[in-house]
Design an enzyme around this catalytic site. Structure first.
Site, PDB file in Angstrom:
ATOM      1  N   CYS A  96       0.818  -1.208   0.000  1.00  0.00           N
ATOM      2  CA  CYS A  96       0.000   0.000   0.000  1.00  0.00           C
ATOM      3  C   CYS A  96       0.853   1.260   0.000  1.00  0.00           C
ATOM      4  CB  CYS A  96      -0.931   0.012   1.203  1.00  0.00           C
ATOM      5  SG  CYS A  96      -1.765  -1.550   1.467  1.00  0.00           S
ATOM      6  N   ASP A 141       2.729   2.360   2.459  1.00  0.00           N
ATOM      7  CA  ASP A 141       3.131   2.895   3.758  1.00  0.00           C
ATOM      8  C   ASP A 141       3.149   1.859   4.868  1.00  0.00           C
ATOM      9  OD1 ASP A 141       0.437   5.319   3.450  1.00  0.00           O
ATOM     10  OD2 ASP A 141       0.335   3.139   3.450  1.00  0.00           O
ATOM     11  N   CYS A 167       4.486   8.195   2.257  1.00  0.00           N
ATOM     12  CA  CYS A 167       4.516   9.525   1.680  1.00  0.00           C
ATOM     13  C   CYS A 167       4.720  10.576   2.776  1.00  0.00           C
ATOM     14  CB  CYS A 167       3.220   9.796   0.936  1.00  0.00           C
ATOM     15  SG  CYS A 167       1.790   9.804   2.000  1.00  0.00           S
ATOM     16  N   CYS A 190      -3.616   8.168   5.737  1.00  0.00           N
ATOM     17  CA  CYS A 190      -2.364   8.284   6.500  1.00  0.00           C
ATOM     18  C   CYS A 190      -2.662   8.519   7.978  1.00  0.00           C
ATOM     19  CB  CYS A 190      -1.509   9.446   5.976  1.00  0.00           C
ATOM     20  SG  CYS A 190      -0.975   9.223   4.280  1.00  0.00           S
TER      21      CYS A 190
END
Lengths: 404, 128
Positions: free
Chosen positions: B37, B39, B63, B106
């Protein structure tokens, strides 16, 4: 040195000054503004002459006859016209089309549309080097195969397919062979006769011409027939109606002429720049070139810096205009389908950066980029739990991740 | 995409980067996300006998927004009791960092990391 530095020549190129100058001459009242289709007066004749000169220059770039060049709005339209046009014309011969899974979206989406219309499409998987072999084309060929569409150079990884071999095979089977040459025209040699290509797509803005104009080569010997997508005044021998955009066409013609003349010197320069960048970053542990190291255009270097996520890397490289195969840079949150097709692990696909070099890239640019990359990788690996695990000898492919 | 100033600040100067001793009974580790994915977050807390989080460390592969989210939560968790830390919500994180909708995941991941770290700590305490 001007910051940010442009390293995205595979996405588009700036218009060459010489090209822009020619284009400007075709716009205003004092210039060559006429409609090339106006047969009754000087303005039309003058515009037509410019269009035909440009057609000759584009034809010369690929060893074609000017009568085999059809102007389009760009490579996307060229790919649509080539594949849909041939499919719709030859559908009585068969319903099967062969392409590869790492074609540009304008080929893949066109094929998907044809599938909805009842055609059958085989999507060939490239090898781990990103090359689609003639053997895989042969294997997939059926009695009812009517079109093979394979790109010359891949837009993401810059790998070069052996289109001569595929052309040879397709010609022997009387299958229409279409080549998407958006990334190769003007950069490496194309000889449509030697390569036995039937239909070939080109774009101006990848070779220092303007956006909004492209061309489609349509073979006369053997004659290839296409059903038009856009109907109207019957321009371009009925294959693409619409008033010809003289300034755009003149721009593409000039760009093609310059590309042909300067290609040998430009190839040497770009190869040196590409080597300089690779030599600068190769010492970084766990750094890989994506796609064949040998069979690639000199202006593209696609590199994965393992255990560093692409988008965060781009954030660190804000002075460098590059693109990434990372999911986070796309709307879909999926990593690059091209890199996945090569069999790259997810980490590596997310960690890729595409560098594109071109006419205005300097050694100084490269040296600056290398320094920035070095610092960014050091910083981000210090932040990366995956890097820690790698250093501790953990096999990441064996870890059970909680996917979200 | 334009990042908010706070995301850039956390990205440029991440707080509490590092690793705590995983074998320590008072350290809880949460590892969430997946390379697929794009992360992976590792969040660790060191909890005192009084139930207060004395230290928090993170490492994140992801990111800029993922890095900023995890950096931010280490700041927030320090000095909090584990019960209070467990109340940190993804909406608090995304609001503080002004995350765009495409980056909300996130902050969700950071919330998951908090929960995972606390759960790991509690498991360790029970088996002590």
């Amino acid at each position: 040195m001007k910051l940010p530095i442009y390293f995205d020549y595979s996405a588009t190129t700036p218009v060459d000054e010489r090209v822009a100058k020619k284009m400007i001459e075709c716009l205003t009242f004092d210039g060559n503004f006429g409609n090339p289709a106006s047969r009754s007066h000087f303005f039309g004749w003058q515009a037509e002459e410019s269009v035909e000169n440009a057609r000759r220059d584009v034809a010369d770039l690929i060893g074609a006859d000017p009568r085999e060049i059809v102007w389009t709005s760009g490579a996307t339209e060229s790919n649509n016209l080539a594949i849909k046009g041939a499919a719709h014309f030859y559908h009585k011969k068969g319903k099967h089309i062969i392409t590869s899974s790492i074609e540009h979206k304008s080929v893949l989406d066109t094929c998907r549309q044809l599938e909805r219309e009842g055609f059958e499409v085989t999507y060939l998987a490239p090898n781990t080097d990103g090359i689609t072999s003639v053997e895989s084309v042969m294997e997939a060929t059926r009695e009812d195969t009517i079109i093979v569409s394979i790109m010359h150079v891949n837009n993401e990884i810059g790998t070069i397919n052996d289109v001569s071999a595929i052309g040879e095979f397709c010609r022997s089977k009387k299958i229409v062979f279409h080549v998407d040459a958006a990334q190769s025209a003007g950069k490496i040699d194309i000889d449509i006769k030697a390569m036995k290509i039937d239909v070939l797509s080109m774009s101006a803005h990848k070779m220092y011409g303007p956006k909004g104009i492209g061309a489609l080569f349509v073979n006369r010997k053997p004659r290839i027939r296409l059903e038009a997508l856009i109907h109207g005044g019957g321009h371009e021998r009925g294959m693409r109606s619409g008033t010809l955009a003289t300034h755009q066409i003149v721009g593409m013609g000039e760009a093609a002429k310059i590309a042909k003349a300067e290609m040998p010197a430009e190839q040497i320069k770009l190869k040196a720049l590409s080597d300089r960048l690779w030599n600068g970053v190769a010492h970084i542990e766990q750094t890989f070139i994506n796609g064949s190291k040998e069979q690639r255009v000199p202006g593209n270097l696609n590199v994965s810096f393992n255990f560093v996520e692409g988008e965060s890397l781009l954030m660190s490289l804000k002075d460098l205009a590059v693109s990434s195969g990372s999911a986070c840079t796309s709307a879909s949150l999926e990593p690059s389908y091209v890199l996945r097709a090569l069999g790259l692990s997810d980490e590596l696909a997310h960690s890729s950066i595409r560098f594109g070099f071109g006419r205005y890239t300097t050694e100084e640019d490269i040296d600056y980029a290398v320094k920035q990359i070095d610092a960014a990788i050091t910083k981000l690996r210090a932040l990366s739990p995956l890097w820690d695990m790698f250093k501790d000898g953990v096999d990441l492919s064996k870890v059970k991740w909680a996917a979200h | 995409m334009a990042y908010s100033e706070k995301v850039i600040d956390h990205y440029e100067n991440p707080r509490n980067v590092g690793k705590l001793d995983d074998t320590d009974q008072n350290v809880g580790t949460g590892m969430v996300g997946a390379p697929a994915c794009g992360d992976v977050m590792r969040l660790q807390i060191q909890v005192g006998d009084d139930g207060i989080i004395q230290d928090a460390k993170f490492k994140t592969y992801g990111c800029g927004s993922a890095i900023a989210s995890s950096s931010l939560v280490t700041e927030w968790m320090k000095g909090k009791s584990i019960d209070d830390a467990a109340k940190i919500k993804n909406s608090d994180i995304s609001e503080e960092l002004a995350l765009p909708p495409v980056k909300i995941h996130c902050s969700v991941l950071a919330e998951d990391a908090i929960a995972a770290a606390i759960a790991d700590y509690k498991t360790k305490q029970e088996t002590k």
